[in-house]
Write an enzyme that holds these catalytic residues in place. Structure first.
Site, mmCIF file in Angstrom:
data_model
loop_
_atom_site.group_PDB
_atom_site.id
_atom_site.type_symbol
_atom_site.label_atom_id
_atom_site.label_comp_id
_atom_site.label_asym_id
_atom_site.label_seq_id
_atom_site.Cartn_x
_atom_site.Cartn_y
_atom_site.Cartn_z
ATOM 1 N N ASP A 1 0.778 -1.253 0.000
ATOM 2 C CA ASP A 1 0.000 0.000 0.000
ATOM 3 C C ASP A 1 0.810 1.305 0.000
ATOM 4 O O ASP A 1 1.798 1.411 0.725
ATOM 5 C CB ASP A 1 -0.856 0.089 1.267
ATOM 6 C CG ASP A 1 -1.565 -1.192 1.612
ATOM 7 O OD1 ASP A 1 -1.504 -2.142 0.809
ATOM 8 O OD2 ASP A 1 -2.172 -1.246 2.696
ATOM 9 N N TRP B 1 5.938 -10.251 1.331
ATOM 10 C CA TRP B 1 5.430 -9.488 2.465
ATOM 11 C C TRP B 1 6.145 -9.900 3.758
ATOM 12 O O TRP B 1 6.359 -11.082 4.003
ATOM 13 C CB TRP B 1 3.921 -9.739 2.577
ATOM 14 C CG TRP B 1 3.233 -8.840 3.552
ATOM 15 C CD1 TRP B 1 2.684 -7.621 3.296
ATOM 16 C CD2 TRP B 1 3.005 -9.104 4.939
ATOM 17 N NE1 TRP B 1 2.136 -7.103 4.437
ATOM 18 C CE2 TRP B 1 2.320 -7.981 5.457
ATOM 19 C CE3 TRP B 1 3.316 -10.149 5.802
ATOM 20 C CZ2 TRP B 1 1.924 -7.900 6.806
ATOM 21 C CZ3 TRP B 1 2.938 -10.067 7.132
ATOM 22 C CH2 TRP B 1 2.237 -8.948 7.620
ATOM 23 N N GLU C 1 -10.459 -2.384 4.533
ATOM 24 C CA GLU C 1 -9.118 -1.866 4.797
ATOM 25 C C GLU C 1 -8.969 -0.470 4.194
ATOM 26 O O GLU C 1 -9.753 -0.051 3.337
ATOM 27 C CB GLU C 1 -8.054 -2.792 4.174
ATOM 28 C CG GLU C 1 -8.097 -4.214 4.718
ATOM 29 C CD GLU C 1 -6.994 -5.122 4.165
ATOM 30 O OE1 GLU C 1 -6.433 -5.898 4.951
ATOM 31 O OE2 GLU C 1 -6.697 -5.082 2.962
HETATM 32 C C1 FRU Z 1 -3.803 -3.707 2.798
HETATM 33 C C2 FRU Z 1 -3.157 -4.134 4.106
HETATM 34 C C3 FRU Z 1 -3.490 -3.155 5.200
HETATM 35 C C4 FRU Z 1 -2.350 -3.321 6.152
HETATM 36 C C5 FRU Z 1 -1.197 -3.564 5.213
HETATM 37 C C6 FRU Z 1 -0.149 -4.459 5.764
HETATM 38 O O1 FRU Z 1 -3.173 -4.157 1.669
HETATM 39 O O2 FRU Z 1 -3.571 -5.441 4.430
HETATM 40 O O3 FRU Z 1 -4.753 -3.373 5.775
HETATM 41 O O4 FRU Z 1 -2.153 -2.208 6.958
HETATM 42 O O5 FRU Z 1 -1.729 -4.116 4.043
HETATM 43 O O6 FRU Z 1 0.973 -4.508 4.940
#
Ligand code: FRU
Length: 481
Positions: free
Chosen positions: A27, A51, A199
């Site tokens: 994000d 991630w 989100e």
């Molecule tokens: C959205 C998300 C958010 C979170 C972030 C973690 O893509 O899941 O809700 O803060 O990515 O990387």
């Protein structure tokens, strides 16, 4: 700006979309304009191309097109990883961090055993950050998914407002100093799509085009999974916000983008009358498997957002920011002419990166459009079906597609012609296609992974003719050279 660890020349490396030099990104975070710079922070793993170890990467730009990479701004600490959030300019030192001057405050989610909201501040234009000793400023109230604070200054009530994702609701909090927050209200029990968790909320006010006295509030909410093209995507609500509560009469779910790859949209704070946002061009269904290295993920083109009203319905309009047009070169133009299924109009045009602007009048054709990044066995089709009145993008033959069963597909959106005419603006990059239909009313954003040698372009029509009213094809310069 010249990149030092890569020449930004890998076969799938976007030439004018933001990407980190290496490693994993998701994000956009902390978008704010301050002292002549657009800041772009982003969810970043400094240690790998999947991630993990979430931190805030950082880049700045003077024009939203050319980016300069800066060191990682916020790293994980004893409260956990640094998840998504926003940044504000504390103009009048409401926080007391800045000795009566102005400064930047970041508001983010600390993701440890639970998700809580924390803040950090910078006195040097975002170059160095200090975490607040009193973190978290909003402890976890017993809600598992409790994150992604979007904070902005609300003039009318003279306070900071935070929109926060809580399960599949949005909660609003208010504060005078960014440190002490009070719960104000909750939205979403009876509205919107609920196929997944909510989100990354975004909330702002927009004037309604053509109605000088009317302004509305737009609440953008991402959902994962359960979005229109499958997996993750964004919905929006148009309504009122009084500083504490968001209300809407909207009945139907409205989608921000009908493609697969437009998520976690955030708008820049502090840009005056302009409202500019961008999103992560990826989808959680396959985000960690897209075939790029040594980096993974890209941002969309920054888009200027506005609102129109037609038949009592509010519709969001998105167009690439005007700064984008500086990348154009070698523009070619065609005027009025009939296009038949056998035409070769564009057979001498090649481009790994192109912008296409077209106005096409419906005649006898059943389907028409453009094929981009075309080779003997690959193509990405941007088409219009005149019978169903749908704009679609077909990426089933767009190149590498087999890294996930969720990747190949055809994505479509209802779009009525205006005066029997369809208007298209298409941005093609080495690994993406953004399609803006009817001046940005209908948008489809999709990643593609074609072989770099496949650069052909075709204007096609099937089952009859169309009338080409106007066509421009621009080659686009790289923003990284
Ligand atoms: C959205 C998300 C958010 C979170 C972030 C973690 O893509 O899941 O809700 O803060 O990515 O990387």
């Amino acid at each position: 700006k010249k990149a030092n660890e890569t020449q930004y020349n890998e076969p799938y490396r976007p030439q004018y979309h933001f990407t980190p030099q290496k490693n994993w990104m998701n994000d956009p975070n902390g978008l704010v304009y301050y002292n002549g710079e657009y800041h772009l922070f982003y969810q970043y793993n400094p240690y790998g191309d999947k991630w993990g170890h979430m931190s805030w990467g950082h880049a700045v730009s003077k024009d939203l097109i050319h980016w300069e990479h800066l060191p990682v701004a916020l790293k994980e600490d004893e409260l956990g990883m640094i998840f998504s959030g926003s940044a504000v300019v504390d103009q009048h030192d409401t926080s007391g961090f800045f000795d009566g001057k102005s400064g930047m405050v970041a508001i983010y989610t600390s993701a440890g055993e639970t998700q809580q909201q924390s803040i950090a501040y910078s006195k040097d234009n975002g170059r160095t950050w200090h975490k607040y000793k009193g973190n978290p400023v909003i402890p976890n109230p017993g809600i598992k998914d409790f994150r992604d604070p979007k904070v902005f200054w609300h003039d009318k009530t003279d306070q900071w407002v935070m929109a926060l994702a809580a399960g599949d609701r949005i909660q609003f909090y208010t504060s005078k100093n960014l440190k002490n927050w009070s719960f104000a209200s909750e939205f979403g029990a009876n509205q919107g799509a609920h196929g997944g968790v909510w989100e990354c909320p975004e909330l702002f006010q927009l004037p309604v085009k053509g109605n000088p006295d009317e302004t509305k509030w737009v609440l953008q909410v991402d959902i994962n999974p359960g979005a229109v093209a499958g997996g993750s995507g964004g919905q929006y609500f148009v309504g009122e916000f009084d500083g504490k509560k968001f209300t809407t009469d909207q009945k139907d779910v409205q989608w921000v983008d009908y493609g697969k790859d437009f998520y976690a949209t955030q708008a820049w704070n502090n840009t005056g009358k302009r409202r500019i946002w961008l999103a992560w061009m990826n989808n959680w269904q396959y985000a960690q498997d897209i075939p790029t290295s040594p980096w993974r993920s890209a941002m969309s083109i920054p888009r200027e957002v506005s609102l129109t009203k037609r038949d009592g319905e509010y519709t969001l309009i998105q167009e690439p920011v005007r700064e984008f047009s500086q990348l154009r070169e070698d523009t070619r133009t065609w005027g009025n002419r009939m296009i038949t299924p056998k035409n070769h109009l564009l057979s001498d045009i090649k481009g790994e990166t192109l912008e296409i602007e077209a106005e096409i009048r419906l005649k006898t054709a059943k389907e028409f459009g453009f094929k981009v990044r075309k080779g003997s066995e690959e193509e990405t089709v941007i088409g219009y079906d005149t019978q169903t009145q749908k704009l679609f993008v077909d990426r089933t033959k767009s190149g590498e597609t087999d890294f996930s069963e969720h990747f190949p597909g055809i994505y479509e959106a209802k779009m009525e012609p205006v005066n029997h005419t369809v208007q298209l603006r298409i941005l093609v990059d080495r690994s993406s296609v953004e399609v803006f239909g009817n001046d940005g009313e209908t948008v489809l954003t999709n990643r593609i992974f074609p072989d770099l040698k496949n650069q052909g372009l075709e204007l096609f029509t099937e089952g009859g003719n169309v009338k080409l009213k106007k066509l421009k094809v621009h080659r686009l310069k790289s923003a990284w050279k």
